[in-house]
Design an enzyme around this catalytic site. Sequence first.
Site, PDB file in Angstrom:
ATOM      1  CD  GLU A 165      -2.948  -1.191   2.291  1.00 39.21           C
ATOM      2  OE1 GLU A 165      -2.815  -0.398   3.226  1.00 39.21           O
ATOM      3  OE2 GLU A 165      -3.890  -2.023   2.225  1.00 39.21           O
ATOM      4  CD  GLU A 367      -3.530  -5.956   3.496  1.00 42.96           C
ATOM      5  OE1 GLU A 367      -4.420  -5.206   3.967  1.00 42.96           O
ATOM      6  OE2 GLU A 367      -2.321  -5.711   3.585  1.00 42.96           O
TER       7      GLU A 367
HETATM    8  O1  IFM Z   1      -4.007  -3.272   9.066  1.00 39.02           O
HETATM    9  C1  IFM Z   1      -4.084  -2.779   7.767  1.00 39.02           C
HETATM   10  C2  IFM Z   1      -2.880  -3.213   6.955  1.00 39.02           C
HETATM   11  O2  IFM Z   1      -1.690  -2.823   7.548  1.00 39.02           O
HETATM   12  C3  IFM Z   1      -2.959  -2.619   5.569  1.00 39.02           C
HETATM   13  N1  IFM Z   1      -4.235  -2.834   4.945  1.00 39.02           N
HETATM   14  C4  IFM Z   1      -5.419  -2.564   5.726  1.00 39.02           C
HETATM   15  C5  IFM Z   1      -5.332  -3.267   7.054  1.00 39.02           C
HETATM   16  C6  IFM Z   1      -6.614  -3.038   7.881  1.00 39.02           C
HETATM   17  O3  IFM Z   1      -6.816  -1.709   8.221  1.00 39.02           O
END
Ligand code: IFM
Length: 466
Positions: A165, A367
């Site tokens: 990210e 994710e």
């Molecule tokens: O915890 C975060 C992660 O570090 C990056 N993506 C979103 C997750 C949830 O908020």
Amino acid sequence: MTKTLPQNFFFGAAMSGPQTEGAYTKDNRLESIWDTWSNLSISDFYNKVGSYVGNNFYEKYEDDIKLLKSLNMDSFRTSIQWTRLLDINGKINPDGANFYHKVINCAKENDIEIFMNLYHFDMPTYLFNKGGWENREVVEAYAHYAKMAFREFGKEIKYWFTFNEPIVEPDQRYRHGVWFPFIKNAQKGINVQYNISLAHSLAVNEFYKAKEQGYIREDAKIGLINCFAPPYTKENPTPEDLEALRIEDGINNRWWLDLVTEGHLPQDVLETLKQYNMLPEMRPGDEEIFKLGKVDWLGFNYYHPSRIQAPKEKYDANGHIKFSDPYVWPEAKMNIYRGWEIYPKGIYDFGMKMKKEYPNLKFFVSENGMGVEHEHRFRNEAGEIQDDYRIEFIKEHLEWIAKAIEDGAQCLGYHYWGVIDNWSWNNAFKNRYGLVEVDLMNDYQRKLKKSAHWIQNVIKTKTITD
Ligand code: IFM
């Protein structure tokens, strides 16, 4: 209708070093920007739980990896902490390296493929004090760190990622001032985004150099992981709404997609930035660096869509140009704990965007997950959290992934975010994402939730059932 996923579709867990390891002073680990913020103002963290704790993965990694295996998972993404691997002179810290070797070996013994990410918002403080991502020296330091990691673990790791990210730090730290150092400056946001893009490209270059030099296994691949919120506007948009969509999609999504597929930043975005006198400092030679940034594949983190419309005013409260305003879709279903819209079809729309605009880039859902507060409300008599809401969330997303694959998207796998409850930045343990509960009052003990049993069967059968 019951949907199935391809037999070779992979299934695993996504987590990160800084959110799980804890042991923040072990192995001569250096201070990170999260430790610095925790030390400065612990009240900024939910229930005053700062960066130090993680979920004690450092002590429990063997059990955790076995636990993932017991859920039938075949892969696990974590990240190396720059602060643990290198010392202040950029040399390998043997104790830190040893910890990651142990994790990698344990995963191998349990037949779990490690997906290794190099950076998850965790800048070492001594580099932050030199300007962090605002400073090109730090970009070079990151390339050096990547080189050292490739050399140290190159024979053991198949799947590498440069960043998780990369849009988040420019946004959270520099544009919207939500995270330390709380800067609200759109220009700095762009500068940092630009420098992170250079850092990514230099790290990919280090990957190929290390491969050529024999440090990295032949079948290794390099990728980038980002959160791509598919952008939507109103049903009957004005030309101004569409213009807002173009630039937001450009800055948040196409910026990274063009970089990793074509080795440059989107021209229309650069032109818009120029028009508003917002171009970052671009040095001769940068274009050549971006050409190095192409990757083998992409990780797509998906939580929510982005809904926008034309901005009502041209400038925000800080005097910076506004490209859009949020658009509240009347039909939106919200995850009220996180304030994020739940829109499973977004995962399909992204798959179709990829098929149309970037047909040669394979991807996986790196994710996806649902964070819920006060989950103890849902405990049954036997003490197990009955997280039916999470089962429904995952099921609906998997169904749209299955449909995207049917319709030609090259989506190779799925990693659930935070399989084991973990520390989530300044929200700490407020919203729990896990399929496995972590008992903070009882030595971080792990306990399966209902969703863990459910996913075990989905992964085994590759069939998405209730
Ligand atoms: O915890 C975060 C992660 O570090 C990056 N993506 C979103 C997750 C949830 O908020």
